[in-house]
Design a protein around this motif. Structure first.
Motif, PDB file in Angstrom:
ATOM      1  N   ARG A  22       0.836  -1.156  -0.018  1.00 36.80           N
ATOM      2  CA  ARG A  22       0.112   0.052  -0.135  1.00 36.80           C
ATOM      3  C   ARG A  22       0.842   1.258  -0.090  1.00 36.80           C
ATOM      4  NH1 ARG A  22      -3.279  -0.644   4.725  1.00 36.80           N
ATOM      5  NH2 ARG A  22      -4.399  -1.768   3.555  1.00 36.80           N
ATOM      6  N   ALA A  23       0.435   2.329  -0.827  1.00 39.56           N
ATOM      7  CA  ALA A  23       1.448   3.655  -0.850  1.00 39.56           C
ATOM      8  C   ALA A  23       0.659   4.703  -0.860  1.00 39.56           C
ATOM      9  CB  ALA A  23       2.246   3.255  -2.165  1.00 39.56           C
ATOM     10  N   ARG A  59       4.695  -7.844   7.445  1.00 40.19           N
ATOM     11  CA  ARG A  59       4.426  -6.687   6.909  1.00 40.19           C
ATOM     12  C   ARG A  59       4.675  -5.325   7.764  1.00 40.19           C
ATOM     13  NH1 ARG A  59      -0.130  -7.116   2.814  1.00 40.19           N
ATOM     14  NH2 ARG A  59      -0.094  -9.340   2.287  1.00 40.19           N
ATOM     15  N   TYR A  60       5.118  -4.375   7.224  1.00 44.57           N
ATOM     16  CA  TYR A  60       5.519  -3.378   8.005  1.00 44.57           C
ATOM     17  C   TYR A  60       4.728  -1.968   7.673  1.00 44.57           C
ATOM     18  CZ  TYR A  60       9.654  -5.877   9.708  1.00 44.57           C
ATOM     19  OH  TYR A  60      10.223  -7.067  10.253  1.00 44.57           O
ATOM     20  N   CYS A  61       4.205  -1.114   8.633  1.00 48.88           N
ATOM     21  CA  CYS A  61       3.259  -0.234   8.154  1.00 48.88           C
ATOM     22  C   CYS A  61       3.654   1.197   9.183  1.00 48.88           C
ATOM     23  CB  CYS A  61       2.008  -0.590   8.184  1.00 48.88           C
ATOM     24  SG  CYS A  61       1.300  -1.182   9.663  1.00 48.88           S
ATOM     25  N   ASP A  62       3.051   2.084   8.717  1.00 48.27           N
ATOM     26  CA  ASP A  62       3.053   3.191   9.662  1.00 48.27           C
ATOM     27  C   ASP A  62       1.891   3.470  10.722  1.00 48.27           C
ATOM     28  OD1 ASP A  62       1.192   4.162   7.696  1.00 48.27           O
ATOM     29  OD2 ASP A  62       1.775   5.987   7.481  1.00 48.27           O
ATOM     30  N   LEU A  69       4.446  -2.434   3.537  1.00 48.89           N
ATOM     31  CA  LEU A  69       5.671  -3.030   3.172  1.00 48.89           C
ATOM     32  C   LEU A  69       5.658  -4.419   3.536  1.00 48.89           C
ATOM     33  CD1 LEU A  69       8.252   0.011   3.402  1.00 48.89           C
ATOM     34  CD2 LEU A  69       6.904  -0.490   1.501  1.00 48.89           C
ATOM     35  N   LEU A  70       5.945  -5.475   2.634  1.00 47.85           N
ATOM     36  CA  LEU A  70       6.141  -6.744   3.007  1.00 47.85           C
ATOM     37  C   LEU A  70       7.634  -7.091   2.801  1.00 47.85           C
ATOM     38  CD1 LEU A  70       4.974  -9.594   3.313  1.00 47.85           C
ATOM     39  CD2 LEU A  70       4.547  -9.611   0.803  1.00 47.85           C
ATOM     40  N   CYS A  71       8.253  -7.722   3.711  1.00 48.24           N
ATOM     41  CA  CYS A  71       9.663  -8.140   3.713  1.00 48.24           C
ATOM     42  C   CYS A  71       9.608  -9.306   2.893  1.00 48.24           C
ATOM     43  CB  CYS A  71      10.075  -8.185   4.963  1.00 48.24           C
ATOM     44  SG  CYS A  71      11.752  -8.791   5.184  1.00 48.24           S
ATOM     45  N   THR A  72      10.342  -9.454   1.618  1.00 45.84           N
ATOM     46  CA  THR A  72      10.759 -10.439   0.795  1.00 45.84           C
ATOM     47  C   THR A  72      12.071 -11.256   1.149  1.00 45.84           C
ATOM     48  OG1 THR A  72      11.318  -9.490  -1.041  1.00 45.84           O
ATOM     49  CG2 THR A  72       9.004  -9.897  -0.778  1.00 45.84           C
ATOM     50  N   LYS A  73      12.936 -10.452   1.387  1.00 45.29           N
ATOM     51  CA  LYS A  73      14.443 -10.996   2.017  1.00 45.29           C
ATOM     52  C   LYS A  73      14.918 -10.256   3.159  1.00 45.29           C
ATOM     53  CE  LYS A  73      16.084 -11.521  -2.679  1.00 45.29           C
ATOM     54  NZ  LYS A  73      17.050 -11.254  -3.532  1.00 45.29           N
ATOM     55  N   PRO A  74      15.332 -11.077   4.155  1.00 47.72           N
ATOM     56  CA  PRO A  74      15.493 -10.591   5.468  1.00 47.72           C
ATOM     57  C   PRO A  74      16.694  -9.939   5.417  1.00 47.72           C
ATOM     58  CG  PRO A  74      15.664 -12.933   5.762  1.00 47.72           C
ATOM     59  CD  PRO A  74      14.993 -12.500   4.139  1.00 47.72           C
ATOM     60  N   GLY A  83      11.758   9.518   8.698  1.00 51.06           N
ATOM     61  CA  GLY A  83      12.341   9.635   9.877  1.00 51.06           C
ATOM     62  C   GLY A  83      11.645   8.796  11.123  1.00 51.06           C
ATOM     63  N   VAL A  84      10.426   8.629  10.818  1.00 51.69           N
ATOM     64  CA  VAL A  84       9.432   7.677  11.778  1.00 51.69           C
ATOM     65  C   VAL A  84       9.477   6.159  11.460  1.00 51.69           C
ATOM     66  CG1 VAL A  84       6.998   7.454  12.547  1.00 51.69           C
ATOM     67  CG2 VAL A  84       7.938   9.801  11.906  1.00 51.69           C
ATOM     68  N   PRO A  85       9.699   5.624  12.546  1.00 53.69           N
ATOM     69  CA  PRO A  85       9.872   3.893  12.335  1.00 53.69           C
ATOM     70  C   PRO A  85       8.617   3.426  11.970  1.00 53.69           C
ATOM     71  CG  PRO A  85      11.005   4.587  14.404  1.00 53.69           C
ATOM     72  CD  PRO A  85      10.230   5.780  13.957  1.00 53.69           C
ATOM     73  N   LEU A  86       8.769   2.106  11.045  1.00 55.17           N
ATOM     74  CA  LEU A  86       7.719   1.531  10.738  1.00 55.17           C
ATOM     75  C   LEU A  86       7.599   0.316  11.820  1.00 55.17           C
ATOM     76  CD1 LEU A  86       7.773   1.415   6.662  1.00 55.17           C
ATOM     77  CD2 LEU A  86       6.466   3.004   8.156  1.00 55.17           C
ATOM     78  N   THR A  87       6.328  -0.039  11.964  1.00 52.70           N
ATOM     79  CA  THR A  87       6.239  -1.282  13.049  1.00 52.70           C
ATOM     80  C   THR A  87       5.603  -2.514  12.057  1.00 52.70           C
ATOM     81  OG1 THR A  87       3.874  -0.503  13.644  1.00 52.70           O
ATOM     82  CG2 THR A  87       5.939   0.153  14.952  1.00 52.70           C
TER      83      THR A  87
END
Length: 98
Positions: A22-23, A59-62, A69-74, A83-87
Motif C-alpha cells: 500500500r502506498a 508486513r511493516y506499516c506506519d 511494505l512486505l519483507c521478501t528478503k530478511p 524519520g518515523v519507524p515503521l512497525t
C-alpha cells in the motif's frame, strides 16, 4: 520517491528487500537502516547497517496505515518513513465462535 503497489525496494546497506503493498500518493522518504531504499539492484554495501533485523514475510506499516511494505528478503536495518519507524503489522483477532 513515488511508490506504487508491487514495486520492489532494496536496502542500500544490507540484503533486505521489500515489496510495496500500500502506498500514499506523492513522494515519500522510505529508509532502511538510516539510508534511502533503492529500486533495482542495491549498490555495494557501505558500512554496517543499524537497527533491528527485518523479518521475512512480515508486513511493516506506519501508524496511519498509509504505507505497507512486505519483507521478501530478511536483512539488518530498521524501516522508517520520513524519520518515523515503521512497525510490524499485527493480525486482527478473530471473533469468538461461542
Amino acid at each position: 520517491m513515488e511508490l506504487r503497489p508491487g514495486m520492489r525496494l532494496n536496502s542500500a546497506m544490507s540484503s533486505a528487500e521489500v515489496i510495496v503493498v500500500r502506498a500514499p500518493s506523492g513522494d515519500v522518504d522510505i529508509r532502511c537502516g538510516g539510508r534511502p531504499m533503492v529500486v533495482g539492484a542495491p549498490p555495494a554495501e557501505t558500512g554496517p547497517p543499524s537497527g533491528d533485523p527485518l523479518l521475512l514475510g512480515k508486513r511493516y506499516c506506519d501508524e496511519d496505515g498509509t504505507v505497507e511494505l512486505l519483507c521478501t528478503k530478511p536483512g539488518l536495518g530498521a524501516l522508517s518513513l520520513g524519520g518515523v519507524p515503521l512497525t510490524v503489522k499485527v493480525a486482527k483477532p478473530l471473533p469468538a465462535s461461542d
